[in-house]
Design a protein around this motif. Structure first.
Motif, short mmCIF file in Angstrom:
data_model
loop_
_atom_site.label_atom_id
_atom_site.label_comp_id
_atom_site.label_asym_id
_atom_site.label_seq_id
_atom_site.Cartn_x
_atom_site.Cartn_y
_atom_site.Cartn_z
N TYR A 3 34.72 7.55 -26.30
CA TYR A 3 33.70 7.74 -27.32
C TYR A 3 33.90 9.09 -28.01
N LYS A 4 33.62 9.11 -29.31
CA LYS A 4 33.73 10.33 -30.10
C LYS A 4 32.66 10.31 -31.17
N LEU A 5 32.41 11.46 -31.78
CA LEU A 5 31.49 11.50 -32.92
C LEU A 5 32.07 10.68 -34.06
N SER A 6 31.22 10.07 -34.84
CA SER A 6 31.70 9.23 -35.93
C SER A 6 32.29 10.04 -37.08
N GLY A 7 32.03 11.33 -37.12
CA GLY A 7 32.60 12.16 -38.17
C GLY A 7 32.12 13.59 -38.08
N PRO A 8 32.72 14.50 -38.86
CA PRO A 8 32.35 15.92 -38.80
C PRO A 8 30.92 16.19 -39.24
N GLU A 9 30.33 15.27 -40.04
CA GLU A 9 28.96 15.49 -40.47
C GLU A 9 27.99 15.41 -39.30
N VAL A 10 28.33 14.63 -38.26
CA VAL A 10 27.48 14.57 -37.06
C VAL A 10 27.56 15.89 -36.31
N ALA A 11 28.77 16.43 -36.20
CA ALA A 11 28.94 17.74 -35.56
C ALA A 11 28.17 18.81 -36.32
N ALA A 12 28.19 18.76 -37.64
CA ALA A 12 27.45 19.74 -38.45
C ALA A 12 25.96 19.63 -38.20
N ALA A 13 25.46 18.40 -38.03
CA ALA A 13 24.03 18.20 -37.75
C ALA A 13 23.67 18.78 -36.38
N VAL A 14 24.54 18.57 -35.40
CA VAL A 14 24.30 19.11 -34.06
C VAL A 14 24.29 20.63 -34.10
N GLU A 15 25.24 21.22 -34.82
CA GLU A 15 25.28 22.68 -34.94
C GLU A 15 24.03 23.22 -35.63
N ALA A 16 23.56 22.52 -36.65
CA ALA A 16 22.36 22.95 -37.36
C ALA A 16 21.14 22.92 -36.45
N LEU A 17 21.03 21.87 -35.64
CA LEU A 17 19.92 21.78 -34.70
C LEU A 17 20.00 22.89 -33.65
N ALA A 18 21.24 23.20 -33.24
CA ALA A 18 21.41 24.27 -32.25
C ALA A 18 20.91 25.61 -32.81
N ARG A 19 21.04 25.77 -34.12
CA ARG A 19 20.60 27.04 -34.73
C ARG A 19 19.08 27.18 -34.71
N ILE A 20 18.35 26.10 -34.94
CA ILE A 20 16.89 26.21 -35.04
C ILE A 20 16.18 25.94 -33.72
N ALA A 21 16.91 25.38 -32.73
CA ALA A 21 16.28 25.04 -31.45
C ALA A 21 16.10 26.29 -30.58
N LYS A 22 15.03 26.31 -29.82
CA LYS A 22 14.85 27.38 -28.84
C LYS A 22 15.82 27.15 -27.68
N PRO A 23 16.43 28.22 -27.17
CA PRO A 23 17.37 28.05 -26.06
C PRO A 23 16.66 27.56 -24.80
N GLN A 24 17.35 26.73 -24.04
CA GLN A 24 16.80 26.26 -22.78
C GLN A 24 16.79 27.40 -21.76
N PRO A 25 15.83 27.41 -20.85
CA PRO A 25 15.81 28.46 -19.81
C PRO A 25 17.09 28.43 -18.98
N ILE A 26 17.65 29.59 -18.73
CA ILE A 26 18.83 29.69 -17.89
C ILE A 26 18.39 29.75 -16.43
N LYS A 27 18.79 28.76 -15.64
CA LYS A 27 18.34 28.67 -14.25
C LYS A 27 19.44 29.00 -13.25
N SER A 28 20.64 29.27 -13.73
CA SER A 28 21.72 29.58 -12.80
C SER A 28 22.75 30.46 -13.49
N LEU A 29 23.56 31.12 -12.69
CA LEU A 29 24.64 31.94 -13.22
C LEU A 29 25.64 31.07 -13.98
N ARG A 30 25.85 29.85 -13.49
CA ARG A 30 26.78 28.93 -14.16
C ARG A 30 26.31 28.62 -15.58
N GLN A 31 25.02 28.37 -15.74
CA GLN A 31 24.48 28.09 -17.07
C GLN A 31 24.62 29.31 -17.98
#
Length: 244
Positions: free
Chosen positions: A72-100
């Motif tokens: 499976y792969k993204l259907s195109g670069p526009e999906v990746a761009a949408a994911v990146e845009a959401l990452a910019r406006i989303a609050k970061p998830q709490p870091i619960k481990s050193l690995r994270q």
């Protein structure tokens, strides 16, 4: 005739946590098997199969077959761009481990965004390309600096760059032949990096640079991650370009 874009459906497909993790895992442009995506999303293979069917129906992912196996792969670069845009406006998830924590830091440092280089390393590379006149700013801007009205975490519709007088030489040093680039895709594209809020190189040229860096072992993919590392060989080879 078609109506307005069904934004709600696409957003709904991305809104489920496991599906969001699958999309993030695929955002580097690779095609991955369902078993690996299940592990990435923290769900069972049966559950991830259901999610993948929904995203296939919704046009967010595509499938490639190799023998009996499905990737499976993204259907195109526009999906990746949408994911990146959401990452910019989303609050970061709490870091619960050193690995994270380590993984989050690695993504900010260097990652692949679909098939081009992003993060601090991607921005530094663009800075170096401008500094060495492989690319030139056409708007009087400096290096990879974002313009005040540029959209956040999105591909630029009118990027202020052009090939510079040293383009052939400098890109040749990176292993990229400007005269041997596929014509099916725009050569020069640029994005606003969501973690750096500056520009990075995308498009066909950005993809060719990443391919060359990986082939030369100047760049190394982390297993099952979008994060990449600059190898010691790459650090030495790119020192002049990255540090000025």
């Amino acid at each position: 005739m078609s109506g307005d874009a069904d934004v709600a459906r696409a957003a709904g497909l991305m809104a489920e946590p496991a599906r969001a993790k699958v999309l993030m895992a695929l955002a580097d442009g690779r095609a991955l098997p369902a078993s690996l995506l299940a592990s990435e999303a923290g769900v069972s293979p049966q559950t991830v199969s259901g999610h993948l069917r929904k995203m296939l129906d919704g046009g967010l992912v595509a499938v490639e077959r190799s023998g009996r196996h499905r990737y499976y792969k993204l259907s195109g670069p526009e999906v990746a761009a949408a994911v990146e845009a959401l990452a910019r406006i989303a609050k970061p998830q709490p870091i619960k481990s050193l690995r994270q924590s380590t993984r989050a830091a690695a993504l900010r440092e260097a990652r692949t965004c679909y098939d081009h280089l992003a993060g601090r390393l991607g921005v530094a590379l663009l800075d170096g390309l401008v500094r060495r006149a492989a690319l030139t700013r056409t708007d009087g801007g400096v290096g990879a600096d974002r313009r005040p009205n540029d959209p956040l975490a999105a591909q630029l519709p009118d990027a202020p760059y052009a090939l510079g007088p040293n383009a052939t030489e400098v890109f040749g040093e990176l292993g990229v032949d400007l005269n041997d680039q596929p014509s099916r895709r725009q050569l020069l594209r640029f994005c606003v990096d969501w973690s750096e809020q500056r520009h990075h190189l995308s498009g066909q040229l950005g993809a060719s640079v990443v391919d060359s860096l990986l082939t030369r072992n100047w760049l190394h993919r982390r297993p099952n991650q979008r994060a990449v590392d600059l190898t010691p060989t790459g650090q030495e080879a790119l020192a002049g370009l990255l540090t000025g």
